[in-house]
Design a protein around this motif. Structure first.
Motif, mmCIF file in Angstrom:
data_model
loop_
_atom_site.group_PDB
_atom_site.id
_atom_site.type_symbol
_atom_site.label_atom_id
_atom_site.label_comp_id
_atom_site.label_asym_id
_atom_site.label_seq_id
_atom_site.Cartn_x
_atom_site.Cartn_y
_atom_site.Cartn_z
ATOM 1 N N LYS A 197 0.821 -1.213 0.000
ATOM 2 C CA LYS A 197 0.000 0.000 0.000
ATOM 3 C C LYS A 197 0.855 1.264 0.000
ATOM 4 O O LYS A 197 0.482 2.281 -0.606
ATOM 5 C CB LYS A 197 -0.948 0.002 1.198
ATOM 6 C CG LYS A 197 -2.084 -1.001 1.090
ATOM 7 C CD LYS A 197 -3.060 -0.860 2.258
ATOM 8 C CE LYS A 197 -4.241 -1.786 2.110
ATOM 9 N NZ LYS A 197 -5.236 -1.625 3.207
ATOM 10 N N LEU A 198 1.988 1.221 0.694
ATOM 11 C CA LEU A 198 2.865 2.394 0.744
ATOM 12 C C LEU A 198 3.748 2.507 -0.496
ATOM 13 O O LEU A 198 4.393 3.534 -0.704
ATOM 14 C CB LEU A 198 3.743 2.344 1.993
ATOM 15 C CG LEU A 198 3.025 2.424 3.348
ATOM 16 C CD1 LEU A 198 4.036 2.429 4.483
ATOM 17 C CD2 LEU A 198 2.127 3.654 3.437
ATOM 18 N N GLY A 199 3.785 1.443 -1.303
ATOM 19 C CA GLY A 199 4.588 1.473 -2.523
ATOM 20 C C GLY A 199 6.075 1.412 -2.268
ATOM 21 O O GLY A 199 6.865 2.023 -2.997
ATOM 22 N N VAL A 200 6.477 0.657 -1.246
ATOM 23 C CA VAL A 200 7.893 0.516 -0.919
ATOM 24 C C VAL A 200 8.266 -0.962 -0.941
ATOM 25 O O VAL A 200 7.402 -1.840 -0.910
ATOM 26 C CB VAL A 200 8.218 1.133 0.463
ATOM 27 C CG1 VAL A 200 7.983 2.630 0.441
ATOM 28 C CG2 VAL A 200 7.375 0.480 1.564
ATOM 29 N N GLY A 201 9.577 -1.230 -0.968
ATOM 30 C CA GLY A 201 10.030 -2.604 -1.108
ATOM 31 C C GLY A 201 10.606 -3.219 0.135
ATOM 32 O O GLY A 201 10.973 -4.395 0.113
ATOM 33 N N SER A 202 10.737 -2.468 1.213
ATOM 34 C CA SER A 202 11.323 -3.027 2.419
ATOM 35 C C SER A 202 10.775 -2.328 3.648
ATOM 36 O O SER A 202 10.185 -1.243 3.570
ATOM 37 C CB SER A 202 12.845 -2.869 2.393
ATOM 38 O OG SER A 202 13.204 -1.505 2.560
ATOM 39 N N ARG A 203 11.015 -2.968 4.787
ATOM 40 C CA ARG A 203 10.596 -2.381 6.057
ATOM 41 C C ARG A 203 11.315 -1.062 6.317
ATOM 42 O O ARG A 203 10.726 -0.117 6.841
ATOM 43 C CB ARG A 203 10.895 -3.360 7.201
ATOM 44 C CG ARG A 203 10.118 -4.658 7.125
ATOM 45 C CD ARG A 203 10.548 -5.590 8.246
ATOM 46 N NE ARG A 203 9.847 -6.862 8.159
ATOM 47 C CZ ARG A 203 9.246 -7.454 9.188
ATOM 48 N NH1 ARG A 203 9.268 -6.891 10.373
ATOM 49 N NH2 ARG A 203 8.636 -8.608 9.022
ATOM 50 N N LEU A 204 12.584 -1.012 5.963
ATOM 51 C CA LEU A 204 13.358 0.208 6.175
ATOM 52 C C LEU A 204 12.769 1.368 5.381
ATOM 53 O O LEU A 204 12.631 2.486 5.894
ATOM 54 C CB LEU A 204 14.820 -0.020 5.777
ATOM 55 C CG LEU A 204 15.777 1.150 6.039
ATOM 56 C CD1 LEU A 204 15.784 1.520 7.509
ATOM 57 C CD2 LEU A 204 17.180 0.802 5.551
ATOM 58 N N GLU A 205 12.395 1.100 4.139
ATOM 59 C CA GLU A 205 11.778 2.150 3.312
ATOM 60 C C GLU A 205 10.446 2.584 3.899
ATOM 61 O O GLU A 205 10.100 3.780 3.894
ATOM 62 C CB GLU A 205 11.580 1.642 1.886
ATOM 63 C CG GLU A 205 12.840 1.470 1.072
ATOM 64 C CD GLU A 205 12.521 0.968 -0.321
ATOM 65 O OE1 GLU A 205 12.026 1.783 -1.141
ATOM 66 O OE2 GLU A 205 12.731 -0.222 -0.589
ATOM 67 N N ALA A 206 9.668 1.620 4.403
ATOM 68 C CA ALA A 206 8.374 1.949 5.005
ATOM 69 C C ALA A 206 8.558 2.846 6.221
ATOM 70 O O ALA A 206 7.835 3.845 6.397
ATOM 71 C CB ALA A 206 7.643 0.670 5.397
ATOM 72 N N ALA A 207 9.530 2.522 7.079
ATOM 73 C CA ALA A 207 9.783 3.328 8.268
ATOM 74 C C ALA A 207 10.242 4.730 7.896
ATOM 75 O O ALA A 207 9.816 5.725 8.496
ATOM 76 C CB ALA A 207 10.830 2.637 9.144
ATOM 77 N N ALA A 208 11.111 4.823 6.871
ATOM 78 C CA ALA A 208 11.606 6.129 6.441
ATOM 79 C C ALA A 208 10.483 6.985 5.874
ATOM 80 O O ALA A 208 10.385 8.191 6.149
ATOM 81 C CB ALA A 208 12.708 5.949 5.404
ATOM 82 N N LEU A 209 9.605 6.368 5.079
ATOM 83 C CA LEU A 209 8.475 7.106 4.496
ATOM 84 C C LEU A 209 7.533 7.593 5.585
ATOM 85 O O LEU A 209 7.061 8.742 5.555
ATOM 86 C CB LEU A 209 7.731 6.205 3.507
ATOM 87 C CG LEU A 209 6.487 6.814 2.840
ATOM 88 C CD1 LEU A 209 6.871 8.020 1.988
ATOM 89 C CD2 LEU A 209 5.765 5.765 1.997
#
Length: 244
Positions: A197-209
């Motif tokens: 849903k957030l359009g990211v590929g990793s947990r790290l990217e999700a946290a940063a977004l």
């Protein structure tokens, strides 16, 4: 016939200067004061015909609480707000609180005087151009900037928001499952849906977004990590897939 009035303003010097100018024009000024905690009590106790209430922030929550109290306890006192060019929210808040008029800070003393006389007579003391501008802005509001954090938050379910908060806190799948009282396989599915849903590929990217957009600040009670009753189901299979 002069108006029996009180002047209340954020700045005592301004209140006193305005009171002096109105006295010179034949009005009876009972008091001039800064709108501290006791301003409403002072107006209620002195019961003027009109209260001239100055403020620099008409749109701030609580600004017009003294007017609400004055209107409730001394309904015969007409209050005229003296403030900056108002936003629709500011002028609406003034009248909703019970004000009888609104005058701009840059109005000439003659304009202030006319407003006082109108308010005492029970008329709406506000310039037509001021009302026209306020209603025009209400009918044609300026476009608000896109709030990416709020938009992203609305895409997630409450459970997915909690998962995202836990991901941002560095919890792995097993910790997420234990904290939420769900199976690790279910937790893993939630994480995958959040990333998608957030359009990211990793947990790290999700946290940063989430951090960049302020999404976590809006997450509310999910950030409290509620502990569910009873032990969480156990699973021994390791996490699979990149970033999961």
């Amino acid at each position: 016939m002069g108006v029996r009035l009180m002047v209340v303003d954020d700045h005592r010097l301004l209140a006193e200067a305005l009171a002096s100018a109105l006295k010179l024009r034949g009005h009876r000024v009972l008091a001039a004061a800064a709108p501290a905690a006791g301003a409403a009590e002072l107006v209620i106790s002195r019961a003027p015909e009109v209260c001239l209430f100055g403020t620099a922030a008409p749109a701030e929550p609580g600004t017009f609480d003294p007017i609400v109290r004055i209107k409730r306890e001394r309904p015969q006192v007409a209050t005229v707000v003296l403030g900056p060019v108002p936003s629709p929210r500011g002028i609406a808040a003034a009248f909703a609180a019970g004000a009888a008029g609104y005058v701009r800070h840059d109005e000439r003393i003659e304009g202030v005087e006319r407003a006082l006389m109108k308010a005492r007579a029970g008329e709406a003391a506000v310039a037509p151009a001021l009302l026209q501008g306020a209603f025009g802005e209400l009918l044609n509001p300026a476009a608000q900037p896109d709030d990416e954090g709020q938009r992203l938050l609305e895409m997630l379910t409450p459970r997915e928001v909690e998962v995202l908060v836990r991901v941002a806190d560095g919890e792995d799948t097993r910790l997420i499952a234990a904290g939420m009282g769900i199976a690790p396989s279910t937790a893993r599915t939630h994480v995958q849906r959040v990333l998608m849903k957030l359009g990211v590929g990793s947990r790290l990217e999700a946290a940063a977004l989430a951090a960049r957009t302020g999404l976590l600040d809006r997450a509310g009670p999910a950030a409290d990590h509620p502990v569910p009753p009873g032990p969480a189901p156990a699973e021994v299979s390791p996490d699979r897939g990149p970033g999961l």
